[in-house]
Scaffold this motif. Structure first.
Motif, short mmCIF file in Angstrom:
data_model
loop_
_atom_site.label_atom_id
_atom_site.label_comp_id
_atom_site.label_asym_id
_atom_site.label_seq_id
_atom_site.Cartn_x
_atom_site.Cartn_y
_atom_site.Cartn_z
N ALA A 293 70.84 108.17 69.29
CA ALA A 293 71.25 106.77 69.47
C ALA A 293 70.86 105.88 68.30
O ALA A 293 71.66 105.06 67.83
CB ALA A 293 70.67 106.22 70.77
N LYS A 294 69.64 106.02 67.80
CA LYS A 294 69.16 105.13 66.73
C LYS A 294 69.98 105.32 65.45
O LYS A 294 70.42 104.35 64.84
CB LYS A 294 67.68 105.38 66.47
CG LYS A 294 67.07 104.43 65.46
CD LYS A 294 65.57 104.66 65.32
CE LYS A 294 64.96 103.69 64.32
NZ LYS A 294 63.49 103.91 64.17
N GLY A 295 70.15 106.57 65.05
CA GLY A 295 70.91 106.85 63.83
C GLY A 295 72.36 106.43 63.94
O GLY A 295 72.96 105.93 62.99
N LEU A 296 72.95 106.61 65.12
CA LEU A 296 74.35 106.24 65.32
C LEU A 296 74.52 104.72 65.37
O LEU A 296 75.56 104.19 64.94
CB LEU A 296 74.90 106.88 66.58
CG LEU A 296 75.13 108.39 66.47
CD1 LEU A 296 75.51 108.98 67.83
CD2 LEU A 296 76.23 108.70 65.45
N ALA A 297 73.50 104.01 65.86
CA ALA A 297 73.56 102.55 65.84
C ALA A 297 73.62 102.04 64.40
O ALA A 297 74.36 101.10 64.09
CB ALA A 297 72.36 101.96 66.56
N ALA A 298 72.86 102.67 63.53
CA ALA A 298 72.88 102.31 62.11
C ALA A 298 74.25 102.62 61.51
O ALA A 298 74.77 101.86 60.68
CB ALA A 298 71.78 103.05 61.36
N ALA A 299 74.85 103.75 61.92
CA ALA A 299 76.19 104.11 61.43
C ALA A 299 77.22 103.08 61.86
O ALA A 299 78.11 102.72 61.08
CB ALA A 299 76.57 105.49 61.95
N LYS A 300 77.11 102.58 63.09
CA LYS A 300 78.03 101.57 63.60
C LYS A 300 77.87 100.26 62.82
O LYS A 300 78.87 99.61 62.46
CB LYS A 300 77.75 101.33 65.08
CG LYS A 300 78.64 100.25 65.72
CD LYS A 300 80.09 100.68 65.77
CE LYS A 300 80.92 99.82 66.70
NZ LYS A 300 80.93 98.39 66.33
N GLN A 301 76.64 99.87 62.52
CA GLN A 301 76.40 98.66 61.74
C GLN A 301 77.00 98.79 60.34
O GLN A 301 77.57 97.84 59.79
CB GLN A 301 74.90 98.39 61.64
CG GLN A 301 74.27 97.95 62.95
CD GLN A 301 72.76 97.78 62.85
OE1 GLN A 301 72.15 98.14 61.84
NE2 GLN A 301 72.15 97.24 63.88
N ASN A 302 76.90 99.99 59.77
CA ASN A 302 77.44 100.24 58.44
C ASN A 302 78.96 100.10 58.43
O ASN A 302 79.55 99.51 57.52
CB ASN A 302 77.03 101.64 57.98
CG ASN A 302 77.52 101.97 56.59
OD1 ASN A 302 78.63 102.46 56.42
ND2 ASN A 302 76.70 101.71 55.60
N ILE A 303 79.61 100.63 59.47
CA ILE A 303 81.06 100.50 59.59
C ILE A 303 81.46 99.03 59.71
O ILE A 303 82.37 98.55 59.02
CB ILE A 303 81.58 101.29 60.81
CG1 ILE A 303 81.57 102.79 60.52
CG2 ILE A 303 83.00 100.84 61.18
CD1 ILE A 303 81.98 103.64 61.69
#
Length: 316
Positions: A293-303
């Motif tokens: 979840a944490k890493g994917l949240a960062a990926a979503k923010q990047n997008i």
């Protein structure tokens, strides 16, 4: 011809192989599956169905927005150094899948899921495999040391990027050249990535592998293979049919290829291939989303940051 095998396919359950030639997705009935007693939604196509990882990956519209902004920035920068440079753009966001393209993700994931596509294009993309667009003049331009300096910040063909600092057309070239300048504006880094995060990409492929190897999916492959055998074809699974080397010999589908693709669609409908694979895939993706979840949240923010910057460049 590698564009032809960028997609993958699947199948499920029992009995003979008489099916209709329906094309579009129909709804939400559930069909008991012989694999472990699990019920899977009956589904001809999952292209309009969202998967848990989709929100952490660029969708077709977002990807086009980012690429269009990058092309605009790079072209304008290169023009400032005296070079006319245009990146070919297309309004097609389907990746050659036409009306069969997914809506919430770039990858077809389960292969072509349309009888209409099978009847016209077989396992080829819509319009056939495109010809290469590169020309001799392009190669000469890119081999020009001054062009290289403006684009990448170095005249050295052995280096991907350079520190710039030199003059081209009366102007100082920035670090990493025009490419670095464009990437900086869109991603916040001269070495930024316009695509998906490494984590999201890794999970996209690992969950696909897991779903293909799941017992329910393997069972549906077996049922699909038996159905295809009754149609007169011998393939271990839908992926083998899609990737048959025969189909890669030409830019357009042959009549034998179309016959196999049509039989494939009939058997996948009969055995609920997409319904099973989608259900299994969704399970593995949901587990991945919860565990990372944490890493994917960062990926979503990047997008979100990248798309917002691109929209600003394009005046959207």
């Amino acid at each position: 011809m590698s564009a032809m095998i960028a997609f993958v396919s699947i199948s499920l359950a029992a009995s003979g192989c008489v099916g209709s030639d329906s094309t579009d997705v129909t709804g939400a009935t559930e069909r008991p599956n012989s694999a472990g007693g699990t019920s899977f939604e009956q589904m001809l196509s999952a292209q309009d169905r969202e998967l848990p990882l989709d929100k952490y990956l660029l969708n077709p519209k977002q990807s086009k927005t980012v690429q269009d902004a990058y092309a605009k920035l790079l072209s304008a920068c290169m023009h400032g150094y005296g070079f006319e440079y245009e990146i070919p753009q297309s309004d097609d966001t389907s990746g050659g899948m036409g009306e069969d393209a997914p809506r919430t993700r770039v990858d077809g994931r389960y292969g072509y899921q349309s009888m209409a596509h099978a009847r016209t294009w077989g396992y080829h993309p819509v319009g056939g495999v495109p010809e290469e667009n590169s020309t001799a003049s392009d190669e000469v331009t890119h081999a020009n040391p001054e062009w290289s300096l403006a684009a990448r910040g170095t005249r050295d063909p052995g280096k991907e990027f350079g520190p710039g600092g030199r003059t081209a057309n009366g102007q100082i070239v920035p670090d990493h050249g025009c490419v670095g300048k464009a990437l900086q504006q869109l991603t916040g880094s001269q070495e930024g990535d316009l695509g998906d995060s490494e984590l999201a990409t890794s999970l996209k492929f690992s969950t696909l592998t897991d779903s293909r190897e799941d017992n329910a999916t393997r069972e549906v492959f077996r049922q699909w293979s038996a159905c295809m055998y009754k149609e007169g074809y011998s393939y271990l699974d839908p992926i083998a049919a899609l990737a048959d080397p025969q189909w890669q010999a030409g830019r357009q589908a042959t009549k034998p290829e179309i016959r196999v693709a049509v039989a494939d669609q009939r058997c996948r409908e009969r055995e609920n291939v997409v319904g099973v694979w989608f259900g299994v895939d969704r399970k593995y993706q949901q587990q991945a989303v919860e565990s990372r979840a944490k890493g994917l949240a960062a990926a979503k923010q990047n997008i979100d940051r990248k798309v917002k910057a691109a929209q600003s460049v394009l005046g959207k």
